[in-house]
Scaffold this active site. Sequence first.
Site, PDB file in Angstrom:
ATOM      1  N   HIS A 167     -46.957  12.737 137.003  1.00  0.00           N
ATOM      2  CA  HIS A 167     -47.701  13.263 136.051  1.00  0.00           C
ATOM      3  C   HIS A 167     -49.099  12.763 136.221  1.00  0.00           C
ATOM      4  CE1 HIS A 167     -49.392  14.818 132.244  1.00  0.00           C
ATOM      5  NE2 HIS A 167     -49.709  13.691 131.824  1.00  0.00           N
ATOM      6  N   ASP A 181     -44.369  18.378 119.655  1.00  0.00           N
ATOM      7  CA  ASP A 181     -45.752  17.943 120.480  1.00  0.00           C
ATOM      8  C   ASP A 181     -46.957  19.043 120.429  1.00  0.00           C
ATOM      9  OD1 ASP A 181     -47.072  16.249 122.148  1.00  0.00           O
ATOM     10  OD2 ASP A 181     -47.206  18.006 123.437  1.00  0.00           O
ATOM     11  N   ARG A 208     -53.683  16.744 115.793  1.00  0.00           N
ATOM     12  CA  ARG A 208     -54.593  15.569 116.046  1.00  0.00           C
ATOM     13  C   ARG A 208     -55.887  16.126 116.416  1.00  0.00           C
ATOM     14  NH1 ARG A 208     -51.165  13.672 120.417  1.00  0.00           N
ATOM     15  NH2 ARG A 208     -52.757  12.194 120.946  1.00  0.00           N
TER      16      ARG A 208
HETATM   17  N1  URA Z   1     -52.374  14.789 126.952  1.00  0.00           N
HETATM   18  C1  URA Z   1     -51.336  14.988 126.154  1.00  0.00           C
HETATM   19  O1  URA Z   1     -50.525  15.792 126.729  1.00  0.00           O
HETATM   20  N2  URA Z   1     -50.954  14.387 125.009  1.00  0.00           N
HETATM   21  C2  URA Z   1     -51.934  13.726 124.371  1.00  0.00           C
HETATM   22  O2  URA Z   1     -51.829  13.358 123.253  1.00  0.00           O
HETATM   23  C3  URA Z   1     -53.233  13.404 125.241  1.00  0.00           C
HETATM   24  C4  URA Z   1     -53.293  13.973 126.306  1.00  0.00           C
END
Ligand code: URA
Length: 435
Positions: free
Chosen positions: A82, A161, A168
């Site tokens: 990643h 997420d 966020r």
């Molecule tokens: N990239 C992500 O996948 N999540 C984050 O919180 C910040 C950058």
Amino acid sequence: MRMVDLIEKKRDGKELTTEEIQFIIEGYTNNTIPDYQMSALTMAIYFQGMNERERADLTMAMVHSGDTIDLSAIEGIKVDKHSTGGVGDTTTLVLGPLVAALGVPVAKMSGRGLGHTGGTIDKLEAVKGFHVEIENDEFIRLVNENKIAVIGQSGNLTPADKKLYALRDVTGTVNSIPLIASSIMSKKIAAGADAICLDVKTGAGAFMKTIEDSRELAKAMVNIGNNVGRKTMAVISDMSQPLGYAIGNALEVKEAIDTLRGEGPEDLTELCLTLGSHMVYLAGKAATLEEARQKLLEVISNGKALESFKIFLQSQGGDPEVVDNPSKLPQAKYTFDLPSLEDGYVSEIIADEIGTAAMMLGAGRATKESVIDLAVGIVLHKKIGDEVKKGESLLTIYANQEQFEDVKEKLYANIKISKQKVTAPILIHEEIGKD
Ligand code: URA
Ligand code: CA
């Protein structure tokens, strides 16, 4: 359990238990916990942080909020890589076939997404016929047979997420190490990785601008991975200027081919060897990082890395002849060399602005609906530290439109020339998690 009590607990700097974290993530995913309470909690986390145990629990709660990919039918240790994202980052295109040539299974699930250039799938689609719409069974068969395959994103991975990241984004809580680290790691784990190799970028073109922040993020992710049973290592690499020379989809495919042949840009090659060594080591195909690097150099020089790329392209419908004949890739109608306006040394190439210039040419998506032009982009001829004479080409623009004055202006504004000698930036700052 009541969410308000958990918000107060975190606000006051106390630890949340495993059960409490699961309650929060489940409730938020199925909409029994509203955005306003989740916003308050993320702000409390932003200020109070989370310890290692809480971070691991948050990650796994997000992994279990949706589907997970089962790669157990693939033989061997599946290592995923990643990158926290940069400009002209061609590493995935190189690393896949490179480590596959050593028998490391690369089962890549990839997306398109927004950005300066397309994602890995867009880049690969510059090869005529190549497609990622394959069935799961076919995907697994291909990885077992060729050690490499790429499939488009499917299924409902880490819905918690997705929701949380969007929240966020509008509540000033993106920039929290525990939240970023668990967000990234949850996605990798849900996608089936046994081991994870992270490329954390640092510098002007990166998400994390300073080495301190990059190190903290890298350590946080390595700890999460190791705490939840996924061996994880991280490299902190420079993104103060674009990586390699090419920024653009077909242009990066050509750059990847050059690199697999051993004729690629020095920085891209070195980063691929470093990340590749970690992947080979994590997959158990070498006893040390040094041995892994030797093996990688071997498959580059004996042609096996290039052969692995050809087989990969062909097995997913792509024309393997592009490897020997890159002129079969989409070609731009116009090319234009950008001459230096003065003598000196290149002192800055502001990565994200150069990326934006490539996007203005059509190389990337500004919105989800944008259509990418696979042929266009930029190829740098100079990198930071290089000497340049007035009139000498700094870069070549590949365009399909005749008018690109605004692009030229942006490029001139973001490549700085100094009269004094300049040293090239350090490429690999740190490696974290090698024991
Ligand atoms: N990239 C992500 O996948 N999540 C984050 O919180 C910040 C950058
Ligand atoms: Ca590049």
